[in-house]
Design an enzyme around this catalytic site. Structure first.
Site, PDB file in Angstrom:
ATOM      1  N   PRO A 182       0.852  -1.200   0.000  1.00 11.08           N
ATOM      2  CA  PRO A 182       0.000   0.000   0.000  1.00 11.08           C
ATOM      3  C   PRO A 182       0.881   1.242   0.000  1.00 11.08           C
ATOM      4  CG  PRO A 182       0.028  -1.021   2.180  1.00 11.08           C
ATOM      5  CD  PRO A 182       0.779  -1.934   1.266  1.00 11.08           C
ATOM      6  N   MET A 183       0.629   2.162  -0.933  1.00  6.09           N
ATOM      7  CA  MET A 183       1.459   3.360  -1.045  1.00  6.09           C
ATOM      8  C   MET A 183       0.576   4.583  -1.251  1.00  6.09           C
ATOM      9  SD  MET A 183       4.623   1.888  -3.371  1.00  6.09           S
ATOM     10  CE  MET A 183       3.603   0.753  -4.340  1.00  6.09           C
ATOM     11  N   ASN A 219       8.891  -6.943   4.050  1.00  9.27           N
ATOM     12  CA  ASN A 219       8.823  -5.745   3.225  1.00  9.27           C
ATOM     13  C   ASN A 219      10.002  -4.855   3.583  1.00  9.27           C
ATOM     14  OD1 ASN A 219       7.118  -2.679   3.560  1.00  9.27           O
ATOM     15  ND2 ASN A 219       7.588  -3.563   1.576  1.00  9.27           N
ATOM     16  N   GLY A 220      10.431  -4.046   2.604  1.00  8.79           N
ATOM     17  CA  GLY A 220      11.472  -3.062   2.879  1.00  8.79           C
ATOM     18  C   GLY A 220      12.720  -3.286   2.060  1.00  8.79           C
ATOM     19  N   GLN A 261      -6.396  -1.384   3.081  1.00  8.05           N
ATOM     20  CA  GLN A 261      -5.621  -1.022   4.269  1.00  8.05           C
ATOM     21  C   GLN A 261      -6.289   0.128   4.992  1.00  8.05           C
ATOM     22  OE1 GLN A 261      -1.741   1.158   4.613  1.00  8.05           O
ATOM     23  NE2 GLN A 261      -1.000  -0.819   5.366  1.00  8.05           N
ATOM     24  N   GLY A 267       7.339  -2.432  -2.730  1.00  6.09           N
ATOM     25  CA  GLY A 267       6.675  -1.144  -2.805  1.00  6.09           C
ATOM     26  C   GLY A 267       7.151  -0.327  -3.982  1.00  6.09           C
ATOM     27  N   ARG A 268       8.089   0.572  -3.739  1.00  8.58           N
ATOM     28  CA  ARG A 268       8.515   1.506  -4.783  1.00  8.58           C
ATOM     29  C   ARG A 268       9.049   0.817  -6.029  1.00  8.58           C
ATOM     30  NH1 ARG A 268      12.508   4.827  -1.284  1.00  8.58           N
ATOM     31  NH2 ARG A 268      12.369   2.904  -0.067  1.00  8.58           N
ATOM     32  N   CYS A 315       2.971   3.385   9.283  1.00  6.07           N
ATOM     33  CA  CYS A 315       3.161   4.703   8.692  1.00  6.07           C
ATOM     34  C   CYS A 315       3.619   5.704   9.746  1.00  6.07           C
ATOM     35  CB  CYS A 315       1.865   5.180   8.055  1.00  6.07           C
ATOM     36  SG  CYS A 315       2.000   6.823   7.311  1.00  6.07           S
TER      37      CYS A 315
END
Length: 345
Positions: free
Chosen positions: A18-19, A212-213, A71, A239-240, A101
């Site tokens: 989720p972004m 994640n990350g 989310q 993510g990105r 977040c």
């Protein structure tokens, strides 16, 4: 290579994170064109916004997006339960609680990463949502915040969530610093600690856990899905990298699930996106709201720069329509010097 899905935990084998401002419904439709099996997530939406806001705009989705998770952000168990019910009624396959977040907005509301400090409250939130819906309820968290010891903080959060019946946990393998770092800096500066996530999985082998990350490629994803010391994680979340270089999604199904990709070429992705764009334009959506998500599709191939420039300049003009997209695709074909489709692999 361990491909395919295995039981309940396989649902989280690969997902797109989720972004905020990125993973809206247009982005999710575009991503789904390239992978049938990746789990997609909405942007974080606060429980209050879901309850009181324009739901069709905030959490509307299309049938094509499944499997897709909503989310939620918040810290009030009753409000989260109500928002979860609404999300389930909209058709979401999972409800996820944001416990990671670090933005000023979430700090002001004492939710997001702030909840790492109150595992008991996280348990209350999870329990309330579990009681309200039949779809899985999951948590996405950090390994800790500020001066917390990640060994203690992550265990406390996970144990509380498990006691409340959480179905899965996705761990961003960094701390979040609520003071002194911006949200953007929090995505890069705190050091990654993948080993901490493996230690959590070793201690809670029955809980599906995804990591994640900092994951930039599918090769890195495969490496993290491989066992370490007999411990195997259940999933990876990008993510990105998935957003900025979306063509990698076209390899997810063959590489991680052992099945063919749904498209044979990147050009085919554009062609399949065109009918969606036309329908959304007819509904009053601006062209640039959709084309902004496809700018990175032809990353590092001939014509990529011309493709991005044309979309960036032309899609924002009044009256811009699908011809802008077709013209951008023609620039890529021209740069290749032929009319062959750009293969996904």
């Amino acid at each position: 290579m361990n491909k395919g899905k295995a039981g309940k935990s396989g649902a989280w084998r690969f997902s797109v994170a989720p972004m905020m401002d990125w993973t809206d419904r247009h982005c999710r439709f575009f991503h789904r064109l390239m992978t049938r099996h990746a789990r997609l997530y909405t942007e974080m939406v606060t429980a209050g916004a879901v309850i009181h806001g324009d739901r069709a705009r905030l959490i509307g989705l299309s049938r094509a997006e499944h499997p897709v998770a909503l989310q939620l952000g918040g810290a009030d168990p009753a409000a989260l339960a109500e928002a979860a019910r609404i999300g389930e009624d909209f058709g979401y396959d999972e409800i996820n609680l944001n416990v990671g977040c670090p933005s000023d907005r979430v700090q002001g509301g004492q939710f997001g990463a702030c909840l790492m400090a109150t595992p008991g409250l996280v348990a209350d939130c999870v329990a309330a949502m579990k009681a309200a819906v039949h779809v899985p309820v999951t948590v996405k968290c950090r390994i800790g915040i500020d001066d917390q010891d990640p060994e203690e903080s992550l265990d406390a959060l996970a144990d509380a969530a498990v006691a409340a019946g959480v179905d899965a946990l996705t761990v961003h393998a960094r701390k979040a610093w609520l003071k002194g770092l911006s949200p953007r800096e929090n995505r890069d500066i705190p050091p990654l600690d993948y080993g901490r996530v493996f230690r959590l999985k070793a201690r809670l082998p029955g809980l599906p856990i995804a990591i994640n990350g900092g994951i930039r490629t599918l090769a890195e994803a495969e490496a993290l899905l491989a066992p370490r010391g007999g411990v195997r994680l259940d999933g990876v979340m990008l993510g990105r990298a998935a957003y900025q270089d979306p063509h990698l999604l076209a390899a997810v199904d063959p590489v991680l699930f052992g099945v063919p990709a749904p498209v044979a070429s990147l050009d085919e992705v554009i062609e399949r996106f065109v009918p969606y764009i036309e329908a959304q334009l007819a509904a009053g959506v601006r062209l640039s709201a959709m084309t902004r998500h496809i700018l990175g599709l032809y990353q590092a191939v001939p014509g990529a720069r011309a493709f991005r420039r044309h979309l960036s300049v032309e899609a924002v003009k009044p009256g811009a329509d699908v011809r802008v997209v077709r013209d951008a695709l023609a620039l890529v074909v021209s740069a290749r010097g032929d009319h062959a489709l750009r293969a996904v692999a």
